[in-house]
Design an enzyme around this catalytic site. Structure first.
Site, mmCIF file in Angstrom:
data_model
loop_
_atom_site.group_PDB
_atom_site.id
_atom_site.type_symbol
_atom_site.label_atom_id
_atom_site.label_comp_id
_atom_site.label_asym_id
_atom_site.label_seq_id
_atom_site.Cartn_x
_atom_site.Cartn_y
_atom_site.Cartn_z
ATOM 1 N N THR A 1 41.875 62.734 63.838
ATOM 2 C CA THR A 1 41.852 64.116 64.316
ATOM 3 C C THR A 1 43.115 64.438 65.106
ATOM 4 O O THR A 1 43.675 63.567 65.761
ATOM 5 C CB THR A 1 40.611 64.286 65.218
ATOM 6 O OG1 THR A 1 39.460 64.205 64.387
ATOM 7 C CG2 THR A 1 40.606 65.605 65.969
ATOM 8 N N ARG B 1 27.713 67.187 57.515
ATOM 9 C CA ARG B 1 27.852 66.734 58.907
ATOM 10 C C ARG B 1 29.029 67.444 59.599
ATOM 11 O O ARG B 1 30.102 67.575 59.051
ATOM 12 C CB ARG B 1 28.065 65.221 58.911
ATOM 13 C CG ARG B 1 28.299 64.604 60.292
ATOM 14 C CD ARG B 1 29.768 64.422 60.600
ATOM 15 N NE ARG B 1 30.011 63.683 61.839
ATOM 16 C CZ ARG B 1 31.208 63.616 62.436
ATOM 17 N NH1 ARG B 1 32.240 64.215 61.889
ATOM 18 N NH2 ARG B 1 31.358 62.945 63.551
ATOM 19 N N GLY C 1 31.251 67.373 63.268
ATOM 20 C CA GLY C 1 31.496 66.534 64.443
ATOM 21 C C GLY C 1 31.704 67.348 65.711
ATOM 22 O O GLY C 1 31.292 68.509 65.805
ATOM 23 N N THR D 1 39.461 62.882 70.514
ATOM 24 C CA THR D 1 39.411 62.258 69.192
ATOM 25 C C THR D 1 38.583 60.996 69.308
ATOM 26 O O THR D 1 38.683 60.264 70.289
ATOM 27 C CB THR D 1 40.808 61.916 68.643
ATOM 28 O OG1 THR D 1 40.635 61.126 67.445
ATOM 29 C CG2 THR D 1 41.645 61.130 69.634
ATOM 30 N N GLY D 2 37.753 60.766 68.318
ATOM 31 C CA GLY D 2 36.894 59.589 68.367
ATOM 32 C C GLY D 2 35.548 59.895 67.761
ATOM 33 O O GLY D 2 35.404 60.873 67.022
ATOM 34 N N GLY E 1 32.531 61.433 67.036
ATOM 35 C CA GLY E 1 32.074 62.772 67.393
ATOM 36 C C GLY E 1 30.658 62.859 67.906
ATOM 37 O O GLY E 1 30.345 63.691 68.770
HETATM 38 N N1 ASP Z 1 36.057 63.414 66.364
HETATM 39 C C1 ASP Z 1 36.122 63.527 64.931
HETATM 40 C C2 ASP Z 1 34.731 63.696 64.382
HETATM 41 O O1 ASP Z 1 33.831 63.006 64.806
HETATM 42 C C3 ASP Z 1 36.742 62.337 64.282
HETATM 43 C C4 ASP Z 1 38.137 62.026 64.737
HETATM 44 O O2 ASP Z 1 38.412 62.074 65.930
HETATM 45 O O3 ASP Z 1 38.965 61.709 63.874
HETATM 46 O O4 ASP Z 1 34.551 64.503 63.498
#
Ligand code: ASP
Length: 309
Positions: A176, A204, A206, A227-228, A230
């Site tokens: 992300t 889904r 996030g 980011t991480g 979700g």
């Molecule tokens: N936070 C994003 C999600 O869960 C994923 C990501 O950070 O790449 O959709």
């Protein structure tokens, strides 16, 4: 505050990004593109532009790059689609705009901004969001524009491994992208854009387009982009929690960011990180994964690009 005061931070995703697994060439490519993104955002701030426009300029650069999981380069769903989410928030007005599950908007962050500025709503989804974007003259593309071989191969690998949606995200990398900024008018903004998680199903969504989870901005406290994982970001309202700790407990930005990522989100089992800037131009880049693509700059300072923890 002097006219020259501004600050900007960006991320291009967090995760298991290890020095030994990233070739010198790839590292150089990531660094160059992160630099482009910071420069694009800083150019807006230097010219006296708004934090909203600066964050969007930085995010657009990363949406247009195949290196990151947003726009071109977005990951695939189980069904082989690219479904993207994006959000932006203005810390001055606390207005926000977001889109979720869009498949045809070239730069989802532009559509998120239009939702904020041209509707009375915060979040539009799927075909409705695309219809709105088209009415607003935002560029739509054929979904095949988002197809990249690397992401397709990642999906095939995830399917072959029979992995759970939530565990199989491209070798545990969250790609992300996001940006946060303080402009010379003293206003904060945050913007985030993503393709979500590889092999996701059932439409889904996030944390990215969920205000308070993946994206949040409030002039009185801070602007945050995450980011991480979700699902953890949403359950622990990570972005808003940083601001809440500052607002209600008087923590400074760094302490609040650290508390949320390591003591709450991290201890609950979440992997990821966040970028944050406050009204004084302090920047916090906090992560509990081995790496996070990130960059930052302050007025009068040099641009910093970092990848590993
Ligand atoms: N936070 C994003 C999600 O869960 C994923 C990501 O950070 O790449 O959709």
């Amino acid at each position: 505050m002097s006219e020259q005061t501004y600050a900007l931070a960006i991320h291009g995703g967090a995760g298991v990004i290890l020095r030994e697994r990233l070739s010198e060439d790839m590292e150089a490519e990531y660094r160059a593109k992160l630099l482009d993104a910071v420069e694009a955002g800083e150019a807006v701030l230097k010219a006296g532009g708004t934090s909203i426009d600066a964050t969007i300029a930085a995010v657009r650069v990363m949406e247009d790059s195949e290196l990151f999981n947003a726009g071109k380069g977005a990951v695939f769903t189980h069904e082989g689609r690219n479904e993207m989410d994006a959000a932006v928030m203005d810390g001055k007005t606390m207005d926000a705009g977001a889109v979720a599950g869009v498949t045809r908007i070239r730069n989802p962050i532009e559509a998120a901004k239009r939702v904020m500025t041209h509707t009375g709503h915060v979040l539009l989804m799927g075909e409705g969001a695309e219809e709105f974007a088209e009415e607003q003259g935002i560029a739509l593309v054929d979904p095949s524009y988002f197809h990249t071989q690397k992401r397709w191969d990642q999906l095939q690998k995830a399917i072959a491994m029979g992995a759970e949606t939530s565990l199989d995200h491209s070798d545990n990398k969250f790609g992300t992208v996001g940006a946060v900024a303080l402009d010379s008018h003293g206003n904060l903004a945050a913007a985030t854009s993503t393709g979500g998680m590889t092999n996701k199903r059932w439409r889904r969504i996030g944390d990215t387009p969920v205000i308070g989870a993946g994206t949040y901005a409030q002039n009185a406290t801070a602007a945050i982009s995450t980011t991480g994982h979700g699902e953890y970001m949403m359950r622990y309202t990570v972005a808003r929690d940083v601001c809440a700790l500052m607002e209600f407990k008087g923590l400074d930005l760094q302490a609040a960011a650290r508390e949320v990522i390591h003591e709450r989100f991290g201890k609950a089992g979440g992997d990821g990180g966040l970028i944050a800037v406050d009204a004084h131009g302090n920047i916090a880049l906090e992560l509990n994964t081995p790496g996070m693509y990130r960059g930052s700059v302050k007025a009068g300072g040099a641009i910093k690009i970092e990848i590993f923890r």
